[in-house]
Motif scaffolding. Structure first.
Motif, PDB file in Angstrom:
ATOM      1  N   GLN A  41       0.837  -1.202   0.000  1.00 14.44           N
ATOM      2  CA  GLN A  41       0.000   0.000   0.000  1.00 14.44           C
ATOM      3  C   GLN A  41       0.875   1.256   0.000  1.00 14.44           C
ATOM      4  O   GLN A  41       0.594   2.217  -0.729  1.00 14.44           O
ATOM      5  CB  GLN A  41      -0.932   0.019   1.217  1.00 14.44           C
ATOM      6  N   ALA A  42       1.911   1.237   0.825  1.00 19.01           N
ATOM      7  CA  ALA A  42       2.803   2.398   0.903  1.00 19.01           C
ATOM      8  C   ALA A  42       3.511   2.611  -0.436  1.00 19.01           C
ATOM      9  O   ALA A  42       3.632   3.750  -0.904  1.00 19.01           O
ATOM     10  CB  ALA A  42       3.822   2.202   2.019  1.00 19.01           C
ATOM     11  N   GLU A  43       3.959   1.542  -1.044  1.00 22.45           N
ATOM     12  CA  GLU A  43       4.620   1.659  -2.346  1.00 22.45           C
ATOM     13  C   GLU A  43       3.660   2.181  -3.400  1.00 22.45           C
ATOM     14  O   GLU A  43       4.019   3.012  -4.235  1.00 22.45           O
ATOM     15  CB  GLU A  43       5.201   0.303  -2.771  1.00 22.45           C
ATOM     16  N   SER A  44       2.435   1.696  -3.372  1.00 19.81           N
ATOM     17  CA  SER A  44       1.416   2.152  -4.321  1.00 19.81           C
ATOM     18  C   SER A  44       1.130   3.641  -4.144  1.00 19.81           C
ATOM     19  O   SER A  44       1.043   4.394  -5.124  1.00 19.81           O
ATOM     20  CB  SER A  44       0.131   1.344  -4.126  1.00 19.81           C
ATOM     21  N   LYS A  45       0.990   4.075  -2.895  1.00 20.12           N
ATOM     22  CA  LYS A  45       0.734   5.502  -2.610  1.00 20.12           C
ATOM     23  C   LYS A  45       1.928   6.358  -3.049  1.00 20.12           C
ATOM     24  O   LYS A  45       1.740   7.456  -3.588  1.00 20.12           O
ATOM     25  CB  LYS A  45       0.448   5.725  -1.121  1.00 20.12           C
ATOM     26  N   ALA A  46       3.133   5.852  -2.827  1.00 22.50           N
ATOM     27  CA  ALA A  46       4.327   6.598  -3.235  1.00 22.50           C
ATOM     28  C   ALA A  46       4.385   6.727  -4.755  1.00 22.50           C
ATOM     29  O   ALA A  46       4.714   7.797  -5.284  1.00 22.50           O
ATOM     30  CB  ALA A  46       5.585   5.903  -2.714  1.00 22.50           C
ATOM     31  N   LYS A  47       4.033   5.659  -5.459  1.00 16.67           N
ATOM     32  CA  LYS A  47       4.016   5.707  -6.930  1.00 16.67           C
ATOM     33  C   LYS A  47       2.948   6.685  -7.422  1.00 16.67           C
ATOM     34  O   LYS A  47       3.178   7.449  -8.356  1.00 16.67           O
ATOM     35  CB  LYS A  47       3.766   4.319  -7.510  1.00 16.67           C
ATOM     36  N   ASP A  48       1.765   6.648  -6.794  1.00 18.38           N
ATOM     37  CA  ASP A  48       0.690   7.568  -7.162  1.00 18.38           C
ATOM     38  C   ASP A  48       1.120   9.022  -6.951  1.00 18.38           C
ATOM     39  O   ASP A  48       0.861   9.889  -7.788  1.00 18.38           O
ATOM     40  CB  ASP A  48      -0.581   7.287  -6.350  1.00 18.38           C
ATOM     41  N   ALA A  49       1.779   9.275  -5.830  1.00 16.52           N
ATOM     42  CA  ALA A  49       2.244  10.636  -5.537  1.00 16.52           C
ATOM     43  C   ALA A  49       3.294  11.072  -6.553  1.00 16.52           C
ATOM     44  O   ALA A  49       3.263  12.216  -7.036  1.00 16.52           O
ATOM     45  CB  ALA A  49       2.818  10.703  -4.124  1.00 16.52           C
ATOM     46  N   ALA A  50       4.198  10.176  -6.903  1.00 18.08           N
ATOM     47  CA  ALA A  50       5.231  10.512  -7.885  1.00 18.08           C
ATOM     48  C   ALA A  50       4.610  10.779  -9.247  1.00 18.08           C
ATOM     49  O   ALA A  50       5.000  11.722  -9.945  1.00 18.08           O
ATOM     50  CB  ALA A  50       6.256   9.380  -7.977  1.00 18.08           C
ATOM     51  N   ASN A  51       3.623   9.979  -9.616  1.00 17.69           N
ATOM     52  CA  ASN A  51       2.939  10.193 -10.899  1.00 17.69           C
ATOM     53  C   ASN A  51       2.192  11.527 -10.911  1.00 17.69           C
ATOM     54  O   ASN A  51       2.205  12.247 -11.907  1.00 17.69           O
ATOM     55  CB  ASN A  51       1.975   9.041 -11.191  1.00 17.69           C
ATOM     56  N   SER A  52       1.541  11.840  -9.801  1.00 18.04           N
ATOM     57  CA  SER A  52       0.821  13.119  -9.704  1.00 18.04           C
ATOM     58  C   SER A  52       1.788  14.292  -9.805  1.00 18.04           C
ATOM     59  O   SER A  52       1.517  15.278 -10.495  1.00 18.04           O
ATOM     60  CB  SER A  52       0.048  13.199  -8.391  1.00 18.04           C
ATOM     61  N   LEU A  53       2.910  14.180  -9.121  1.00 17.84           N
ATOM     62  CA  LEU A  53       3.916  15.237  -9.180  1.00 17.84           C
ATOM     63  C   LEU A  53       4.463  15.371 -10.598  1.00 17.84           C
ATOM     64  O   LEU A  53       4.620  16.475 -11.109  1.00 17.84           O
ATOM     65  CB  LEU A  53       5.050  14.947  -8.197  1.00 17.84           C
ATOM     66  N   GLY A  54       4.728  14.245 -11.228  1.00 13.37           N
ATOM     67  CA  GLY A  54       5.224  14.275 -12.610  1.00 13.37           C
ATOM     68  C   GLY A  54       4.230  14.923 -13.545  1.00 13.37           C
ATOM     69  O   GLY A  54       4.604  15.722 -14.407  1.00 13.37           O
ATOM     70  N   GLN A  55       2.949  14.612 -13.395  1.00 13.29           N
ATOM     71  CA  GLN A  55       1.922  15.202 -14.251  1.00 13.29           C
ATOM     72  C   GLN A  55       1.785  16.695 -13.981  1.00 13.29           C
ATOM     73  O   GLN A  55       1.647  17.489 -14.914  1.00 13.29           O
ATOM     74  CB  GLN A  55       0.575  14.503 -14.032  1.00 13.29           C
ATOM     75  N   ALA A  56       1.824  17.085 -12.721  1.00  6.46           N
ATOM     76  CA  ALA A  56       1.738  18.511 -12.382  1.00  6.46           C
ATOM     77  C   ALA A  56       2.923  19.274 -12.966  1.00  6.46           C
ATOM     78  O   ALA A  56       2.764  20.382 -13.484  1.00  6.46           O
ATOM     79  CB  ALA A  56       1.686  18.691 -10.868  1.00  6.46           C
ATOM     80  N   THR A  57       4.096  18.667 -12.896  1.00  2.94           N
ATOM     81  CA  THR A  57       5.290  19.300 -13.470  1.00  2.94           C
ATOM     82  C   THR A  57       5.137  19.449 -14.975  1.00  2.94           C
ATOM     83  O   THR A  57       5.436  20.504 -15.546  1.00  2.94           O
ATOM     84  CB  THR A  57       6.547  18.471 -13.135  1.00  2.94           C
ATOM     85  N   GLN A  58       4.669  18.407 -15.638  1.00  7.76           N
ATOM     86  CA  GLN A  58       4.480  18.454 -17.093  1.00  7.76           C
ATOM     87  C   GLN A  58       3.450  19.513 -17.470  1.00  7.76           C
ATOM     88  O   GLN A  58       3.632  20.253 -18.437  1.00  7.76           O
ATOM     89  CB  GLN A  58       4.055  17.088 -17.623  1.00  7.76           C
ATOM     90  N   ASP A  59       2.355  19.588 -16.707  1.00  6.81           N
ATOM     91  CA  ASP A  59       1.328  20.603 -16.963  1.00  6.81           C
ATOM     92  C   ASP A  59       1.911  22.004 -16.832  1.00  6.81           C
ATOM     93  O   ASP A  59       1.621  22.890 -17.645  1.00  6.81           O
ATOM     94  CB  ASP A  59       0.147  20.431 -16.005  1.00  6.81           C
ATOM     95  N   SER A  60       2.739  22.211 -15.813  1.00  2.77           N
ATOM     96  CA  SER A  60       3.371  23.527 -15.622  1.00  2.77           C
ATOM     97  C   SER A  60       4.299  23.864 -16.785  1.00  2.77           C
ATOM     98  O   SER A  60       4.293  24.985 -17.284  1.00  2.77           O
ATOM     99  CB  SER A  60       4.163  23.551 -14.309  1.00  2.77           C
ATOM    100  N   VAL A  61       5.085  22.892 -17.203  1.00  2.00           N
ATOM    101  CA  VAL A  61       5.994  23.111 -18.339  1.00  2.00           C
ATOM    102  C   VAL A  61       5.194  23.449 -19.589  1.00  2.00           C
ATOM    103  O   VAL A  61       5.551  24.371 -20.338  1.00  2.00           O
ATOM    104  CB  VAL A  61       6.896  21.868 -18.572  1.00  2.00           C
ATOM    105  N   ASN A  62       4.092  22.748 -19.809  1.00  4.53           N
ATOM    106  CA  ASN A  62       3.252  23.019 -20.978  1.00  4.53           C
ATOM    107  C   ASN A  62       2.678  24.436 -20.930  1.00  4.53           C
ATOM    108  O   ASN A  62       2.639  25.131 -21.952  1.00  4.53           O
ATOM    109  CB  ASN A  62       2.121  21.992 -21.072  1.00  4.53           C
ATOM    110  N   GLN A  63       2.237  24.862 -19.764  1.00  2.00           N
ATOM    111  CA  GLN A  63       1.670  26.207 -19.627  1.00  2.00           C
ATOM    112  C   GLN A  63       2.743  27.270 -19.870  1.00  2.00           C
ATOM    113  O   GLN A  63       2.488  28.275 -20.537  1.00  2.00           O
ATOM    114  CB  GLN A  63       1.054  26.391 -18.245  1.00  2.00           C
ATOM    115  N   ILE A  64       3.930  27.045 -19.335  1.00  2.00           N
ATOM    116  CA  ILE A  64       5.025  28.003 -19.535  1.00  2.00           C
ATOM    117  C   ILE A  64       5.413  28.053 -21.007  1.00  2.00           C
ATOM    118  O   ILE A  64       5.628  29.136 -21.570  1.00  2.00           O
ATOM    119  CB  ILE A  64       6.231  27.628 -18.644  1.00  2.00           C
ATOM    120  N   THR A  65       5.487  26.898 -21.644  1.00  2.00           N
ATOM    121  CA  THR A  65       5.836  26.838 -23.062  1.00  2.00           C
ATOM    122  C   THR A  65       4.797  27.574 -23.908  1.00  2.00           C
ATOM    123  O   THR A  65       5.143  28.343 -24.802  1.00  2.00           O
ATOM    124  CB  THR A  65       5.955  25.373 -23.524  1.00  2.00           C
ATOM    125  N   GLU A  66       3.528  27.346 -23.604  1.00  2.00           N
ATOM    126  CA  GLU A  66       2.455  28.007 -24.350  1.00  2.00           C
ATOM    127  C   GLU A  66       2.495  29.523 -24.158  1.00  2.00           C
ATOM    128  O   GLU A  66       2.373  30.289 -25.113  1.00  2.00           O
ATOM    129  CB  GLU A  66       1.096  27.459 -23.903  1.00  2.00           C
TER     130      GLU A  66
END
Length: 76
Positions: free
Chosen positions: A12-37
């Protein structure tokens, strides 16, 4: 605590850590996309302003040369 319960908590802890990392990665990508645009929009606007300035200056120079030519008798 049995080994089975510990394994379940670990998974469960590993799953939550992976989910958090994926969320952070997506948020980072969204920010990069907004800055690029936003950057692209700013570059496009600056290029349009520069082009408009060149066109205006070219038109003014043509008018000035036309007036100069008329004053010198090159054109009627």
């Amino acid at each position: 605590m049995s080994g089975r319960s510990f394994q379940g908590l670990k998974e469960q802890a590993e799953s939550k850590a992976k989910d958090a990392a994926n969320s952070l990665g997506q948020a980072t990508q969204d920010s990069v996309n907004q800055i690029t645009e936003a950057s692209q929009k700013a570059i496009d606007k600056a290029a349009k302003m520069a082009q408009d300035g060149v066109e205006k200056a070219t038109g003014q120079a043509a008018e000035a040369m036309s007036g100069f030519g008329k004053k010198c008798g090159f054109k009627k």
